[in-house]
Design a protein around this motif. Structure first.
Motif, PDB file in Angstrom:
ATOM      1  N   ALA B  96     -41.931  21.095-125.744  1.00 20.19           N
ATOM      2  CA  ALA B  96     -40.886  20.117-125.425  1.00 20.19           C
ATOM      3  C   ALA B  96     -41.500  18.850-124.851  1.00 20.19           C
ATOM      4  CB  ALA B  96     -39.893  20.724-124.441  1.00 20.19           C
ATOM      5  N   SER B  97     -42.431  19.029-123.939  1.00 16.42           N
ATOM      6  CA  SER B  97     -43.042  17.863-123.314  1.00 16.42           C
ATOM      7  C   SER B  97     -43.849  17.054-124.331  1.00 16.42           C
ATOM      8  CB  SER B  97     -43.908  18.333-122.142  1.00 16.42           C
ATOM      9  OG  SER B  97     -45.016  17.523-121.987  1.00 16.42           O
ATOM     10  N   ILE B  99     -43.287  16.877-127.565  1.00 16.12           N
ATOM     11  CA  ILE B  99     -42.347  16.173-128.449  1.00 16.12           C
ATOM     12  C   ILE B  99     -41.796  14.948-127.733  1.00 16.12           C
ATOM     13  CG2 ILE B  99     -40.152  16.303-129.695  1.00 16.12           C
ATOM     14  CD1 ILE B  99     -40.585  19.254-130.024  1.00 16.12           C
ATOM     15  N   TYR B 100     -41.393  15.136-126.481  1.00 15.62           N
ATOM     16  CA  TYR B 100     -40.806  14.014-125.759  1.00 15.62           C
ATOM     17  C   TYR B 100     -41.786  12.831-125.704  1.00 15.62           C
ATOM     18  CZ  TYR B 100     -38.648  11.070-122.307  1.00 15.62           C
ATOM     19  OH  TYR B 100     -38.096   9.986-121.684  1.00 15.62           O
ATOM     20  N   SER B 161     -48.895  21.091-124.512  1.00 16.34           N
ATOM     21  CA  SER B 161     -48.302  19.764-124.589  1.00 16.34           C
ATOM     22  C   SER B 161     -49.252  18.769-125.251  1.00 16.34           C
ATOM     23  CB  SER B 161     -47.932  19.301-123.183  1.00 16.34           C
ATOM     24  OG  SER B 161     -47.595  17.960-123.182  1.00 16.34           O
TER      25      SER B 161
END
Lengths: 311, 286
Positions: B96-97, B99-100, B161
């Protein structure tokens, strides 16, 4: 129609926020490290004060806690490691980028990466049963026979101690320094090298003038990152350092590092103060690693940005 | 005069050539020194560990000191459970991190997030152990599988990440634009187009991070601790391969030391198999 568009927005928004919370959660996690470790070490920091870090006594039985011997052990072993690892890593990085070609380059790059994949505890095992006996039976007797007058080679050849942990640490940080130096060397514009060679420089002169000279700060950054890794390295050091809270000038003498002390005593800490003191040492380690990593990252980034576009 | 100059020059040339050859040889020699330990570790781990490896090693619990046989079955299972649970924390959070940062982060905020990831990665693993101790082990009053997995999970986050970010960066910008131009919402573009195409790369990063944490010892010493018996409970101490290797290595018993070598052999084979496979299969596809 308007409603439908809004629906799309909700899906988008939810996704965006979930990702955002998780990404920024990492910053919260970092903050939590500081807050919690500080809180856990508060009992000793409030009682002893910052002088905790320069007291020379560590005695859980009498409740005397000073971190100096461990700070000494950490710095001494890390500096020995850096002293050994920097030239060797630079050599490996130069061979990969400038001298070897094709197959050799790939294989060497791969082997250096594999060096980084070996777990600390396996290095410790190998250090304990291969390096330590070799130092005890061969290297240290030789050194004390011929150079024993020097204070750094004084004392009984025990094998375990500063020398053994410095060597094992050097092996462990070599991939870090070599990989980052390689990245730095690769950012140097080709024209620099071609220019030097066209002016009649030998291969070494080209390396010295156009590569090493322009990557001094990058190499410094890589070394600081390596140093940072060495300071926090735990298992391998705990297994070969000898675990004695001693400050001595001799490379032969056993010592204790901050990380290895925590590994040895934390699970069996004898009371709140003992636990707090060990956490305070960890807190110190946290701050040092933060400081080192940010400095080194910034240096490395600057260097990489400097040559961007000119390549 | 001219003759003299010529001789000086050629002497200088000779010196330069000698220095050149010397330095190049030093570079080659230092590279050999750099990889020598790798060879040495391999030779010794195989030599000392191979003879102890047997079926027993994988299937039975440790034998009491002095008794022959015995294995590390509970440590292998424990390591598997720790890694599995750690992945539940580290993988989604890390992806998630990543992608963000690539898809939504711009300028300063992306820089700052990336920097935080780097700093988290730079924290010594023993300090991660201390941190987990202070918020799981201390309040719950006991070493546990849960604590060990959280510690390992935290170590995984920045690795996953960063690797996710590296992969997503290679997706060309026009693919995103094409998706958006078709009127597909942004999260669908990311999930169905970008992630689908990068799945292999992201998986590579995840697998490599598993290889990384499978050898971590320091953060487990006082989170999951150790256990000589089977344990599957979240709140009980559990054994792991690296901690068991450590315990056996520093013990004074020769049998145990042999077991430590065998454990190291298994661990190294596991990590290297992963590394080599991932590198050769996934890198070739790219």
């Amino acid at each position: 129609m308007a409603k439908k568009r809004k629906d799309l927005h909700i899906g988008d928004k939810a996704f965006y926020w979930i990702l955002k919370v998780m990404a920024f959660g990492i910053i919260l996690l970092l903050l939590a490290f500081f807050v919690l470790l500080f809180k856990m070490s508060w009992p000793v920091l409030s009682k002893v004060g910052p002088s905790f870090f320069w007291f020379n006594d560590w005695n859980p039985v009498t409740e005397e806690y000073g971190a100096l011997p461990f700070i000494f052990g950490t710095i001494a072993t890390s500096l020995i490691a850096l002293f050994l690892a920097v030239p060797i890593s630079l050599g490996a990085a130069l061979l990969i980028t400038e001298i070897a070609d094709g197959g050799v380059r790939k294989i060497l790059g791969f082997l250096v990466e594999m060096l980084a994949a070996i777990p600390s505890v396996v290095y410790g095992l190998w250090g304990l049963f291969v390096v330590v006996p070799f130092l005890r039976e061969t290297v240290q007797p030789f050194l004390s026979k011929y150079f024993g007058v020097l204070p750094i080679f004084e004392g009984a050849p025990l094998g375990v101690g500063l020398m053994a942990s410095g060597i094992v640490l050097a092996i462990m940080i070599t991939p870090t320094i070599a990989t980052i130096s390689r990245e730095i060397f690769l950012t140097i514009p080709k024209v620099y090298k071609e220019g030097a060679l066209a002016l009649g420089a030998t291969r070494w002169e080209m390396i010295r003038l156009s590569i090493l000279k322009s990557s001094v700060s990058g190499i410094l950054g890589a070394s600081i990152l390596g140093l940072g890794r060495a300071l926090g390295e735990t298992m391998a050091v705990a297994m070969v350092i000898g675990n004695r809270a001693e400050i001595s000038a001799s490379l032969f003498s056993p010592a204790q590092s901050m990380a290895s002390l925590i590994a040895n005593e934390y699970a069996e800490a004898s009371g709140d103060m003992h636990l707090a003191s060990l956490t305070a040492i960890g807190f110190g380690l946290l701050i040092v690693s933060f400081f080192m990593n940010s400095t080194a990252r910034i240096i490395v980034w600057r260097v990489e940005r400097k040559y961007k576009g000119t390549r | 005069m001219r003759e003299k100059l010529k001789s000086v020059l050629s002497v200088n040339d000779f010196r330069r050539k000698v220095i050149n050859v010397t330095m190049i040889s030093l570079i080659v020699i230092s590279s050999l020194i750099a990889i020598f330990p790798l060879m040495s570790v391999f030779v010794f781990v195989f030599q000392k560990g191979f003879s102890t490896l047997s079926l027993n090693f994988f299937t039975s619990l440790p034998a009491p000191v002095g008794e022959m046989g015995g294995g590390m079955a509970q440590s292998l299972l424990g390591s598997a459970m720790l890694i599995g649970l750690a992945s539940l924390i580290g993988v989604p959070w890390g992806i998630a991190s990543g992608i963000y940062i690539t898809e939504y982060g711009h300028g300063k905020s992306a820089w700052f997030l990336r920097f935080s990831n780097d700093l988290l990665m730079g924290i010594p693993s023993i300090v991660v152990g201390l941190f987990t101790y202070s918020f799981i082990v201390a309040p719950m009053k006991g070493f546990s599988l849960l604590a060990g997995s959280i510690a390992l999970g935290i170590i995984m986050i920045p690795i996953v990440s960063r690797s996710t970010e590296e992969i997503l960066k290679t997706v060309p910008q026009h693919i995103r634009e094409a998706g958006l131009a078709l009127g597909i919402s942004r999260y669908r573009v990311i999930l169905n187009i970008i992630l689908r195409g990068s799945w292999g790369g992201i998986l590579t990063g995840v697998i490599l991070s598993v290889a990384r944490i499978s050898g971590e010892t320091a953060p487990l010493l006082f989170t999951s601790f150790n256990n000589q018996y089977w344990s599957g409970s979240l709140t009980q101490p559990i054994s792991s391969l690296p901690v068991q290797i450590y315990t056996y290595a520093i013990s004074p018993f020769e049998d145990w030391q042999k077991q430590a070598w065998a454990g190291a052999l298994v661990l190294i084979l596991f990590i290297f198999t992963i590394n080599v496979t991932v590198r050769f299969i996934f890198r070739k596809n790219k």
